[in-house]
Design a protein around this motif. Structure first.
Motif, mmCIF file in Angstrom:
data_model
loop_
_atom_site.group_PDB
_atom_site.id
_atom_site.type_symbol
_atom_site.label_atom_id
_atom_site.label_comp_id
_atom_site.label_asym_id
_atom_site.label_seq_id
_atom_site.Cartn_x
_atom_site.Cartn_y
_atom_site.Cartn_z
ATOM 1 N N GLU A 179 -7.591 -2.995 -12.893
ATOM 2 C CA GLU A 179 -7.096 -2.970 -11.515
ATOM 3 C C GLU A 179 -6.189 -4.178 -11.280
ATOM 4 O O GLU A 179 -6.529 -5.139 -10.590
ATOM 5 N N ALA A 192 -3.053 0.036 -6.367
ATOM 6 C CA ALA A 192 -2.696 0.856 -5.202
ATOM 7 C C ALA A 192 -3.161 2.296 -5.367
ATOM 8 O O ALA A 192 -3.270 3.035 -4.380
ATOM 9 N N TYR A 193 -3.428 2.712 -6.612
ATOM 10 C CA TYR A 193 -3.813 4.103 -6.873
ATOM 11 C C TYR A 193 -5.313 4.283 -7.090
ATOM 12 O O TYR A 193 -5.763 5.380 -7.425
ATOM 13 N N HIS A 194 -6.076 3.221 -6.889
ATOM 14 C CA HIS A 194 -7.518 3.295 -7.118
ATOM 15 C C HIS A 194 -8.185 4.356 -6.247
ATOM 16 O O HIS A 194 -9.016 5.141 -6.710
ATOM 17 N N GLN A 195 -7.789 4.424 -4.985
ATOM 18 C CA GLN A 195 -8.412 5.374 -4.064
ATOM 19 C C GLN A 195 -7.642 6.689 -3.942
ATOM 20 O O GLN A 195 -8.097 7.604 -3.260
ATOM 21 N N ILE A 196 -6.487 6.781 -4.588
ATOM 22 C CA ILE A 196 -5.697 8.015 -4.554
ATOM 23 C C ILE A 196 -6.027 8.894 -5.756
ATOM 24 O O ILE A 196 -6.308 10.083 -5.614
ATOM 25 N N PHE A 197 -6.021 8.286 -6.939
ATOM 26 C CA PHE A 197 -6.359 9.010 -8.164
ATOM 27 C C PHE A 197 -7.828 8.728 -8.487
ATOM 28 O O PHE A 197 -8.160 7.933 -9.372
ATOM 29 N N THR A 198 -8.711 9.390 -7.781
ATOM 30 C CA THR A 198 -10.141 9.087 -7.849
ATOM 31 C C THR A 198 -10.785 9.488 -9.167
ATOM 32 O O THR A 198 -11.928 9.106 -9.442
ATOM 33 N N SER A 213 -6.321 15.910 -10.827
ATOM 34 C CA SER A 213 -5.687 16.789 -9.846
ATOM 35 C C SER A 213 -4.176 16.722 -10.041
ATOM 36 O O SER A 213 -3.533 15.739 -9.662
ATOM 37 N N VAL A 238 -2.212 16.269 -6.638
ATOM 38 C CA VAL A 238 -2.193 14.906 -6.098
ATOM 39 C C VAL A 238 -1.307 14.010 -6.962
ATOM 40 O O VAL A 238 -0.535 13.183 -6.450
ATOM 41 N N ASP A 240 2.369 14.841 -6.290
ATOM 42 C CA ASP A 240 2.750 14.421 -4.939
ATOM 43 C C ASP A 240 3.118 12.941 -4.904
ATOM 44 O O ASP A 240 3.945 12.507 -4.083
ATOM 45 N N ASN A 241 2.514 12.164 -5.792
ATOM 46 C CA ASN A 241 2.725 10.716 -5.782
ATOM 47 C C ASN A 241 3.708 10.223 -6.833
ATOM 48 O O ASN A 241 4.438 9.254 -6.580
#
Length: 379
Positions: free
Chosen positions: A309, A315-321, A351, A354, A357-358
């Protein structure tokens, strides 16, 4: 718009994947993009070629690069590139702080004063990749001067991290846009067992895998392999050289599949064939400055990533779970990943929706086009 990319080298690695995919994304939107590059080979001839629909104009290198540090800092090549005919364009976009392209970019500012000039900065060189004691004096001084001054000389600066964004602003950048490195959607994905068969990997093992040339933290991967208790665990490597394995025990070497240098197609098979992609990063200025291309490439193949991290990845820790957050530092990375592997978790599903999308190049290319429009047609 008509856009010219000025880049410092011509080989299929590193920042090539950044400028080339940005060029494709822009061209798909109807813009015209040309890339002007140079080789490090003094025996090469002036070449014009098309790569994935993108026109490339490639200047041969010159002798003497070893005295200057590397081919991209060779002043003879830089002077030679001043004499190339560059077409009139709306935007001239320079990639990386090297003499080979920077002199031509600055000359064009005088030749085409109505055009806009953009600088792309995707790695921290001085204080990051380039160390004074390991560099030629000329190379170090030129890169230091350019990296310091180019941000304020551009109408806009593109960077791959908020870390570089902050530094660019400190150095006088007028406008800074963060563009991460992305991916194109996978057109078709075969069964994992087929990808393993193509690469000669064990079809029954549980694989962690590391790909890439930046191998400062590869020892972390070896430590995980040595400490993990599961008997089916293997480590696959590609992109590195064999020196990284020197000194390893015979037991450890017996659990490693070394695949050497792979083509882009083979690299996709590699990312698809492994169960978890490895991205260990020390918490230092270089890693804070960059956005590793392989972060998205692993996931494009449907493979979750065990990552540190650090920098932009946080920044993607909570987006790419679905990814495995292994914290900061060697000890934390090794402990967390070893514990995860020992529990024999089934890796989570990526996903694709997701992810795209990013980090789709299409979206990033539109972001870049919007930046160009803002500086060429200010409100």
């Amino acid at each position: 718009m008509k856009i010219v990319f000025i880049v410092q080298y011509h080989f299929f690695g590193g920042t090539f994947f950044r400028w080339h995919n940005l060029a494709i994304a822009l061209q798909q939107q109807g813009h015209t993009v040309m890339v002007f590059s140079a080789t490090g080979n003094p025996k090469a001839k002036l070449e014009k070629t098309i790569i994935d629909g993108i026109p490339y104009h490639i200047v041969p290198g010159n002798h003497g690069s070893r005295f200057f540090g590397n081919a991209a800092s060779n002043p003879i090549t830089a002077i030679q590139r001043l004499w190339i005919h560059y077409p009139k364009a709306d935007v001239y976009h320079l990639f990386q702080p090297f003499l080979s392209g920077a002199w031509a970019w600055q000359l064009l500012k005088w030749k085409y004063p109505s055009a806009k000039f953009v600088y792309d900065w995707d790695d921290l060189w001085i204080g990051g990749l380039m160390q004074k004691k390991r560099s030629k004096v000329w190379d170090f001084r030129m890169v230091k001067k350019l990296e310091q001054n180019l941000p304020r000389k551009a109408h806009a600066v593109t960077v791959c991290s908020r870390f570089l964004q902050a530094i660019a602003i400190e150095r006088g950048a007028k406008k800074v846009e963060v563009l991460h490195n992305g991916i194109w959607p996978a057109t078709s994905v075969m069964p994992v067992i087929k990808s393993r068969e193509i690469l000669g990997l064990d079809t029954t093992a549980f694989y962690i895998g590391f790909m890439g040339k930046t191998q400062q933290e590869i020892d972390w991967c070896f430590e995980v392999l040595q400490r993990c208790e599961r008997e089916d665990l293997r480590l696959a490597l590609c992109g590195t050289d064999t020196t990284c394995m020197e000194g390893l025990s015979s037991d450890c070497l017996a659990k490693i599949d070394y695949l050497g240098q792979l083509t882009p197609e083979q690299s996709f098979h590699f990312a698809h064939a492994i169960d978890i992609g490895l991205l260990p990063l020390s918490d230092n200025p270089f890693n804070q400055s960059r956005f590793p291309i392989k972060f998205a490439e692993y996931q494009k193949a449907g493979t979750p990533v065990a990552f540190s991290e650090v920098g932009e990845l946080s920044a993607y820790h909570q987006i790419f779970t679905w990814n495995i957050n292994c914290g900061v530092g060697r000890e934390t990375f090794v402990n967390r990943l070893t514990a995860y592997l020992n529990q024999k978790h089934t890796p989570p599903q990526v996903s694709k929706e997701v992810l795209m999308d990013n980090l789709s190049w299409e979206r990033i290319g539109k972001q870049l086009a919007t930046l160009y429009q803002e500086i060429t047609q200010p409100i």
